[in-house]
Design a protein around this motif. Sequence first.
Motif, mmCIF file in Angstrom:
data_model
loop_
_atom_site.group_PDB
_atom_site.id
_atom_site.type_symbol
_atom_site.label_atom_id
_atom_site.label_comp_id
_atom_site.label_asym_id
_atom_site.label_seq_id
_atom_site.Cartn_x
_atom_site.Cartn_y
_atom_site.Cartn_z
ATOM 1 N N ALA A 248 -5.534 5.843 6.742
ATOM 2 C CA ALA A 248 -6.313 5.043 7.306
ATOM 3 C C ALA A 248 -6.575 3.512 6.577
ATOM 4 C CB ALA A 248 -7.817 5.540 7.499
ATOM 5 N N ARG A 249 -6.645 3.821 5.096
ATOM 6 C CA ARG A 249 -7.274 3.873 3.638
ATOM 7 C C ARG A 249 -6.535 2.827 3.404
ATOM 8 N NH1 ARG A 249 -7.826 6.605 -1.199
ATOM 9 N NH2 ARG A 249 -6.006 7.328 -1.067
ATOM 10 N N ALA A 250 -5.030 3.259 3.221
ATOM 11 C CA ALA A 250 -3.940 2.538 2.875
ATOM 12 C C ALA A 250 -3.873 1.109 4.117
ATOM 13 C CB ALA A 250 -2.590 2.940 3.004
ATOM 14 N N LEU B 203 -12.851 1.715 0.374
ATOM 15 C CA LEU B 203 -12.035 1.507 -1.137
ATOM 16 C C LEU B 203 -10.543 0.804 -0.591
ATOM 17 C CD1 LEU B 203 -12.680 4.152 -3.577
ATOM 18 C CD2 LEU B 203 -13.289 2.127 -3.653
ATOM 19 N N GLY B 204 -9.678 1.071 0.463
ATOM 20 C CA GLY B 204 -9.038 0.897 0.550
ATOM 21 C C GLY B 204 -8.744 -0.919 1.796
ATOM 22 N N ARG B 205 -10.332 -1.183 1.795
ATOM 23 C CA ARG B 205 -10.350 -3.106 2.448
ATOM 24 C C ARG B 205 -10.987 -3.481 1.322
ATOM 25 N NH1 ARG B 205 -15.427 -3.510 4.652
ATOM 26 N NH2 ARG B 205 -14.619 -4.445 6.625
ATOM 27 N N TYR C 166 -11.582 3.081 13.160
ATOM 28 C CA TYR C 166 -11.917 3.678 14.135
ATOM 29 C C TYR C 166 -11.774 3.861 15.590
ATOM 30 C CZ TYR C 166 -15.437 4.917 9.994
ATOM 31 O OH TYR C 166 -15.626 5.343 9.205
ATOM 32 N N GLU C 167 -11.161 2.819 15.850
ATOM 33 C CA GLU C 167 -10.496 2.729 17.170
ATOM 34 C C GLU C 167 -9.115 3.335 17.273
ATOM 35 O OE1 GLU C 167 -10.882 -1.108 19.048
ATOM 36 O OE2 GLU C 167 -9.092 -0.647 19.432
ATOM 37 N N TRP C 168 -8.146 2.877 15.878
ATOM 38 C CA TRP C 168 -7.597 3.345 15.326
ATOM 39 C C TRP C 168 -7.064 5.236 15.516
ATOM 40 C CZ3 TRP C 168 -5.739 -0.482 12.171
ATOM 41 C CH2 TRP C 168 -4.895 -2.200 13.128
ATOM 42 N N PHE C 169 -7.805 5.626 14.910
ATOM 43 C CA PHE C 169 -8.141 7.077 14.209
ATOM 44 C C PHE C 169 -9.254 6.994 14.749
ATOM 45 C CE2 PHE C 169 -5.580 4.571 10.661
ATOM 46 C CZ PHE C 169 -4.289 5.373 10.692
ATOM 47 N N PRO C 170 -9.656 8.065 15.504
ATOM 48 C CA PRO C 170 -10.471 8.741 16.430
ATOM 49 C C PRO C 170 -11.525 9.102 15.533
ATOM 50 C CG PRO C 170 -9.131 8.694 18.310
ATOM 51 C CD PRO C 170 -8.206 7.527 16.818
ATOM 52 N N ALA D 162 1.092 -1.016 -0.383
ATOM 53 C CA ALA D 162 -0.188 -0.194 0.398
ATOM 54 C C ALA D 162 1.205 1.364 0.165
ATOM 55 C CB ALA D 162 -1.322 -0.060 0.741
ATOM 56 N N LEU D 163 0.353 2.259 -0.422
ATOM 57 C CA LEU D 163 1.260 3.497 -0.494
ATOM 58 C C LEU D 163 0.227 5.078 -0.669
ATOM 59 C CD1 LEU D 163 4.197 4.919 -2.203
ATOM 60 C CD2 LEU D 163 2.414 4.665 -4.258
ATOM 61 N N VAL D 164 0.524 5.331 0.348
ATOM 62 C CA VAL D 164 -0.178 6.294 0.687
ATOM 63 C C VAL D 164 1.081 7.923 -0.711
ATOM 64 C CG1 VAL D 164 -0.373 8.198 2.582
ATOM 65 C CG2 VAL D 164 -0.547 5.752 2.546
ATOM 66 N N PRO D 165 0.535 8.219 -1.234
ATOM 67 C CA PRO D 165 1.429 9.699 -1.792
ATOM 68 C C PRO D 165 0.998 10.553 -1.430
ATOM 69 C CG PRO D 165 -0.907 8.877 -3.132
ATOM 70 C CD PRO D 165 -0.111 7.854 -2.043
ATOM 71 N N GLU D 166 2.463 11.385 -1.369
ATOM 72 C CA GLU D 166 2.912 12.686 -1.300
ATOM 73 C C GLU D 166 1.100 13.438 -1.324
ATOM 74 O OE1 GLU D 166 6.139 14.562 -3.313
ATOM 75 O OE2 GLU D 166 6.693 15.513 -1.511
#
Length: 235
Positions: free
Chosen positions: A145-147, A99-101, A117-121, A79-83
Amino acid sequence: MLQVENLNAFYGQSHILHGISLEVPDCGRTTVLGRNGAGKTTLLKSIANSGPRVDGKVAIGNAPTGRTAWFKRAKHGLALVPEDRRIFTHISVEENIELGRFGASADRPMVKLDQIYEWFPMLGPLRARLGGQLSGGQQQMLAVARAVASRPRLLLLDEPTEGLAPVIVEELAAIVAKICNELDITLLLVEQNIWFSRQTTDHVYVLDTGTVAFSGSWQQFDADESVRNRHLAIA
Ligand code: ATP
């Protein structure tokens, strides 16, 4: 986990990466530093096969990825999170995560929404909001989160702290470190923010004009003043 051997990358006639070799072991956490234009983003894009023309070897796990398209690389666990984050602005936060899932590979089941949502409240209350209505910090959280929703084996993050307020940088560092541990993710990070890099990684590569100028632990990096002076211009 990630093996790069003699990688060359080109944009048209411009030869950007010159025979780069690097390795990130299983569950390893590695930062790539370098001045502007050193080739850091090109390296991540070359690994993800999402831009430059490349030759050389890129292997994720035991699978040489060859010329596999970037979206198929998700099936190899990448998974890539681009700039520029590439948030879909006209769909909701939750739809972006969904879409990530769906990028999850068969042997690594997608992460449950509740877990995200627990990781990213901060994303929970925003779940119905359009991606385009988020602040820069919220968009960056969403991009990460998506990645991770695809439960990647290998996560590539390109300057995730760019433009973020210090308090968000701290929050993101804690979240990234926690998720990488919980999901056994191998991390390759490109950063200018060395504080963030130190919080999340234990190995450093320095690139200079498309070649590897240094590889070592943070302790070795701290001991090597000439690397910091010559290739990074930081004391
Ligand atoms: P920064 O920290 O500024 O993002 P970087 O280390 O990530 O820099 P790259 O973005 O990989 O560097 O750029 C490396 C070189 O490739 C630069 O000389 C840049 O001008 C060139 N380059 C990058 N993208 C392209 C492109 N799409 N077409 C042509 N040249 C490019």
